[in-house]
Design a protein around this motif. Structure first.
Motif, short mmCIF file in Angstrom:
data_model
loop_
_atom_site.label_atom_id
_atom_site.label_comp_id
_atom_site.label_asym_id
_atom_site.label_seq_id
_atom_site.Cartn_x
_atom_site.Cartn_y
_atom_site.Cartn_z
N TRP A 20 0.83 -1.21 0.00
CA TRP A 20 0.00 0.00 0.00
C TRP A 20 0.86 1.25 0.00
N LEU A 21 2.02 1.19 0.67
CA LEU A 21 2.91 2.33 0.70
C LEU A 21 3.49 2.60 -0.68
N ARG A 22 3.88 1.54 -1.39
CA ARG A 22 4.40 1.69 -2.74
C ARG A 22 3.36 2.30 -3.66
N GLY A 27 1.04 6.79 -6.67
CA GLY A 27 -0.12 7.65 -6.94
C GLY A 27 0.19 9.12 -6.74
N ILE A 28 0.91 9.45 -5.66
CA ILE A 28 1.29 10.84 -5.41
C ILE A 28 2.19 11.35 -6.54
N SER A 29 3.12 10.52 -6.97
CA SER A 29 4.02 10.93 -8.06
C SER A 29 3.25 11.19 -9.34
N LEU A 30 2.29 10.31 -9.66
CA LEU A 30 1.51 10.49 -10.88
C LEU A 30 0.65 11.74 -10.81
N VAL A 33 3.00 14.68 -11.41
CA VAL A 33 3.41 14.72 -12.83
C VAL A 33 2.26 15.24 -13.69
N GLY A 34 1.05 14.78 -13.39
CA GLY A 34 -0.10 15.22 -14.17
C GLY A 34 -0.40 16.70 -13.99
N LEU A 35 -0.31 17.19 -12.75
CA LEU A 35 -0.65 18.58 -12.47
C LEU A 35 0.41 19.56 -12.96
N PHE A 36 1.67 19.22 -12.75
CA PHE A 36 2.74 20.19 -12.98
C PHE A 36 3.51 19.98 -14.28
#
Length: 301
Positions: A20-22, A27-30, A33-36
């Motif tokens: 779940w941590l991975r 998910g946070i990275s994606l 990447v999507g927003l910025f």
């Protein structure tokens, strides 16, 4: 009798951390990447094509736009080869030799990373400007550096010269100098050692550094903005031309030119990914060969 509680193997990854941590970190990275990255990039192309392809291509029919494109390509064509020579020379000296001042040279290579590009541009104005150290002598000999192409070249070279050297130094240090020494024992000259031993071993790292250097040279804004003078049709590169168009509320034309820069960046990213894969494969092969490496593969001299 004690009972050991074990975590199911399917809930752990290869490093022993929960799955779940991975997934949360991915998910946070994606999201970031999507927003910025992806969203702003999509916005550039959307705004560039907002009024259709006719308005998009109309932005490139202006002489100032073509002048900015040609100047950007010219500056890149000059700055990248200069940084190529410097980067290979500096990396070869730092990785292969021991000499007095080596630590200072390594620090100077990283200097543009710590100095603001605007400050770098101001330094060149101080040195070569009309009121600078060499300004009167340059004016007396009718030589223009600031607010001309030579100043833009100098500023671009300054902000880009660490890229090639910084890619080659760790690669050359990992390879060591055993093959060069073996080639020297076989009677090879310095140029033969470089062309037949050193260069083949660093070719992917060298290409990777050239790609990064090229991308930064085309997109440089801060240092070039200070030394260019913003003379339309003469000293405006593509990033400066985008700024001028946007300030004049020509948003479609500004985003059209910006989309060309973005497209060049995407092409550079694809090439960079391929080269990075090749470089990682090379490093894996080197790791598999160490600590005992084979003798140098040198053609007879």
């Amino acid at each position: 009798m004690s009972v050991q509680h074990t975590t199911p193997t399917h809930a752990l990854n290869s490093t022993g951390e929960p799955v779940w941590l991975r997934r949360t970190l991915i998910g946070i990275s994606l999201v970031f990447v999507g927003l910025f990255l992806i969203l702003p990039l999509a916005a550039v192309f959307t705004e560039a094509l907002r009024k259709g392809f006719e308005a998009f291509f109309e932005a490139f029919k202006e002489p100032d736009a073509w002048s900015a494109i040609k100047l950007t390509l010219l500056i890149t064509a000059i700055a990248v080869p200069l940084n190529l020579v410097f980067g290979v020379s500096a990396a070869w000296a730092i990785a292969k030799f021991e000499f007095r001042g080596k630590a200072l040279l390594t620090t100077l290579v990283d200097l543009p990373f710590s100095v603001s590009p605007v400050v770098a541009g101001l330094i060149y104005v101080l040195v070569f400007g009309a009121q600078g150290w060499f300004g009167p002598w340059l004016q007396a000999h009718d030589i223009k550096v600031i607010f001309a192409v030579p100043g833009i070249v100098l500023a671009t070279v300054f902000v880009t010269f660490p890229f090639i050297a910084r890619e080659l130094i760790p690669l050359m240090q990992a390879q060591g100098n055993e093959e060069e020494q073996a080639a020297m024992v076989l009677g090879a000259s310095g140029w033969q050692i470089f062309w037949r031993v050193t260069l083949p071993n660093i070719k992917w790292g060298l290409l990777y550094g050239v790609i990064l250097c090229n991308a930064r040279a085309m997109g440089e804004f801060g240092a070039v903005s200070v030394v260019s003078g913003h003379i339309r049709g003469q000293t405006n590169t593509m990033p400066l031309h985008v700024e001028i168009l946007y300030n004049e509320y020509q948003s479609v034309a500004a985003f059209a030119v910006a989309s060309l820069l973005a497209l060049l960046a995407l092409v550079t990213l694809v090439i960079k990914t391929v080269v990075e894969w090749q470089q990682q494969r090379l490093m894996a092969e080197l790791a598999a060969l160490s600590p005992e490496r084979p003798a140098a593969r040198v053609a007879p001299v």
